[in-house]
Write a protein that holds these residues in place. Structure first.
Motif, PDB file in Angstrom:
ATOM      1  N   SER A 151      16.570  -0.349 -11.353  1.00 51.73           N
ATOM      2  CA  SER A 151      15.128   0.127 -11.476  1.00 51.73           C
ATOM      3  C   SER A 151      14.500  -0.302 -10.205  1.00 51.73           C
ATOM      4  CB  SER A 151      14.515  -0.577 -12.495  1.00 51.73           C
ATOM      5  OG  SER A 151      14.547  -2.019 -12.587  1.00 51.73           O
ATOM      6  N   GLY A 152      15.056  -1.236  -9.065  1.00 51.15           N
ATOM      7  CA  GLY A 152      14.335  -1.112  -7.815  1.00 51.15           C
ATOM      8  C   GLY A 152      13.823  -2.748  -7.807  1.00 51.15           C
TER       9      GLY A 152
ATOM     10  N   ARG B  53       0.721  -1.257   0.126  1.00 48.45           N
ATOM     11  CA  ARG B  53      -0.032  -0.015   0.109  1.00 48.45           C
ATOM     12  C   ARG B  53       0.712   1.265  -0.134  1.00 48.45           C
ATOM     13  NH1 ARG B  53      -3.880  -1.663   4.972  1.00 48.45           N
ATOM     14  NH2 ARG B  53      -4.999  -3.282   3.951  1.00 48.45           N
ATOM     15  N   ASP B  54       0.878   1.981  -0.990  1.00 46.39           N
ATOM     16  CA  ASP B  54       1.711   3.190  -1.037  1.00 46.39           C
ATOM     17  C   ASP B  54       2.941   3.088  -0.680  1.00 46.39           C
ATOM     18  OD1 ASP B  54      -0.724   4.644  -2.199  1.00 46.39           O
ATOM     19  OD2 ASP B  54      -1.183   4.717   0.002  1.00 46.39           O
ATOM     20  N   VAL B  55       3.727   2.173  -1.139  1.00 46.70           N
ATOM     21  CA  VAL B  55       5.090   1.806  -0.674  1.00 46.70           C
ATOM     22  C   VAL B  55       5.880   2.643  -1.570  1.00 46.70           C
ATOM     23  CG1 VAL B  55       6.896   0.019  -0.756  1.00 46.70           C
ATOM     24  CG2 VAL B  55       4.612  -0.450   0.072  1.00 46.70           C
ATOM     25  N   THR B  56       6.897   3.549  -0.795  1.00 51.82           N
ATOM     26  CA  THR B  56       7.972   4.081  -1.174  1.00 51.82           C
ATOM     27  C   THR B  56       9.275   3.507  -0.182  1.00 51.82           C
ATOM     28  OG1 THR B  56       6.934   5.948  -1.737  1.00 51.82           O
ATOM     29  CG2 THR B  56       9.048   6.320  -1.100  1.00 51.82           C
TER      30      THR B  56
ATOM     31  N   ARG C   5       9.602   2.972 -10.290  1.00 48.67           N
ATOM     32  CA  ARG C   5       8.049   2.873 -10.444  1.00 48.67           C
ATOM     33  C   ARG C   5       7.677   1.367 -11.123  1.00 48.67           C
ATOM     34  NH1 ARG C   5       5.991   7.778  -9.007  1.00 48.67           N
ATOM     35  NH2 ARG C   5       7.707   9.309  -8.439  1.00 48.67           N
ATOM     36  N   LEU C   6       6.415   1.248 -10.806  1.00 49.67           N
ATOM     37  CA  LEU C   6       5.909   0.139 -11.597  1.00 49.67           C
ATOM     38  C   LEU C   6       5.551   0.839 -12.880  1.00 49.67           C
ATOM     39  CD1 LEU C   6       4.921  -2.918 -11.447  1.00 49.67           C
ATOM     40  CD2 LEU C   6       2.729  -1.947 -10.449  1.00 49.67           C
TER      41      LEU C   6
ATOM     42  N   VAL D  19      14.125   4.789  -4.144  1.00 49.53           N
ATOM     43  CA  VAL D  19      14.427   4.104  -5.302  1.00 49.53           C
ATOM     44  C   VAL D  19      13.345   3.421  -5.505  1.00 49.53           C
ATOM     45  CG1 VAL D  19      16.983   3.769  -4.867  1.00 49.53           C
ATOM     46  CG2 VAL D  19      15.251   2.089  -3.808  1.00 49.53           C
ATOM     47  N   LEU D  20      12.341   3.543  -4.769  1.00 45.95           N
ATOM     48  CA  LEU D  20      11.107   3.032  -5.157  1.00 45.95           C
ATOM     49  C   LEU D  20       9.743   3.810  -4.648  1.00 45.95           C
ATOM     50  CD1 LEU D  20      10.589   0.066  -6.255  1.00 45.95           C
ATOM     51  CD2 LEU D  20      10.021  -0.861  -3.918  1.00 45.95           C
TER      52      LEU D  20
END
Ligand SMILES: Nc1ncnc2c1ncn2[C@@H]1O[C@H](COP(=O)(O)OP(=O)(O)O)[C@@H](O)[C@H]1O
Ligand SMILES: [Mg+2]
Length: 243
Positions: free
Chosen positions: A56-57, A24-27, A224-225, A35-36
């Motif tokens: 890319s993470g 959920r809203d992961v950074t 990013r996805l 990096v994410l």
């Protein structure tokens, strides 16, 4: 390329319950460096691939799935268990295989190394012995049980690392580039092992052929996805984008 069909392990055992991993809203940031960013998704499919350029993470994402990395913002839940506060329970459900098996092999002999995880989980000795015998046999390591683990070939080491995770009977296994360091024969062997698992998997890979029969592929770009869909949709998109 053809990777062979499901192995015996899949055929003779009942399916495991599904583990849902929810982000959920992961950074995630390492220090100042994000990096994410803003990843929200739920993983329920049995065969999930993760692709993307170096940096890319992907590994950060993979490590978030069993609490090896905890998000700097947002939440990761494994069947409702928060990786930030319930990491021990989370790791029982989600195992992790590193790219480099030397990162995972900690004990002098093959059999001792495989026994490490279940011992650490506090399982009874007779159960540990049974499980160790079973996985060593399944991955062709039975003849090597008393050999020094560091003397195994690269392919055998990766199978040992996989055995050391599967012996704990997780419901899902995350593989971070499991074939990147292997030659073609061992790549095929590991691909077949993954294909034959009754566990659900998440496989980070640059080996796009490995994803042909998968249910879902995630593409990461700069943290990013960037795409999320079937391999038929995502893999050609990724290849074209990086042509
Ligand atoms: N432990 C760390 N400390 C600082 N930066 C890191 C660390 N791990 C990864 N990074 C950086 O985070 C970015 C994403 O890395 P990673 O998740 O390993 O991507 P990938 O697996 O796709 O190559 C890269 O720029 C990498 O250099
Ligand atoms: Mg990586």
């Amino acid at each position: 390329m053809h990777w062979g069909r499901r192995g015996a392990a899949a055929a003779d055992a009942p399916p495991l319950p599904r583990t849902a991993v929810e982000l959920r809203d992961v950074t995630h940031a390492y220090g100042e460096r994000t990096v994410l960013s803003d990843v929200t998704l739920t993983l329920t499919e049995s065969r999930i691939g993760v692709i993307g350029a170096n940096g890319s993470g992907k590994s950060t994402f993979a490590r978030l799935l069993n609490g090896l990395v905890v998000p700097t913002a947002g939440t990761v839940l494994v069947d409702g268990l928060d990786t930030r506060t319930q990491v021990r329970e989370v790791r029982r459900q989600v195992g992790f295989v590193f790219q480099d098996p030397d990162a995972q092999i900690v004990h002098p002999t093959v059999a001792e190394d495989v026994a490490f995880g279940p011992t650490n989980q506090g399982r009874p000795a007779d159960e540990i012995a049974r499980r160790v015998d079973e996985v060593l046999d399944r991955y062709g390591l039975d003849g090597h049980r008393d050999h020094p683990a560091h003397l195994l070939s690269g392919g055998q080491k990766q199978l040992l690392a996989i055995a050391g995770v599967l012996v704990m009977e997780p419901q899902r296994v995350v593989f971070d580039e499991p074939t990147t360091l292997l030659d073609l024969v061992n790549t095929r062997r590991v691909a077949q092992v993954i294909e034959g698992l009754r566990q659900d998997v998440v496989v980070v890979t640059h080996h796009l052929d490995l994803l042909a029969g998968f249910d879902r592929v995630l593409v990461f770009e700069d943290g990013r996805l960037a795409a999320d869909g079937s391999p038929a949709e995502t893999v050609p998109w990724y290849v074209a984008r990086n042509a």
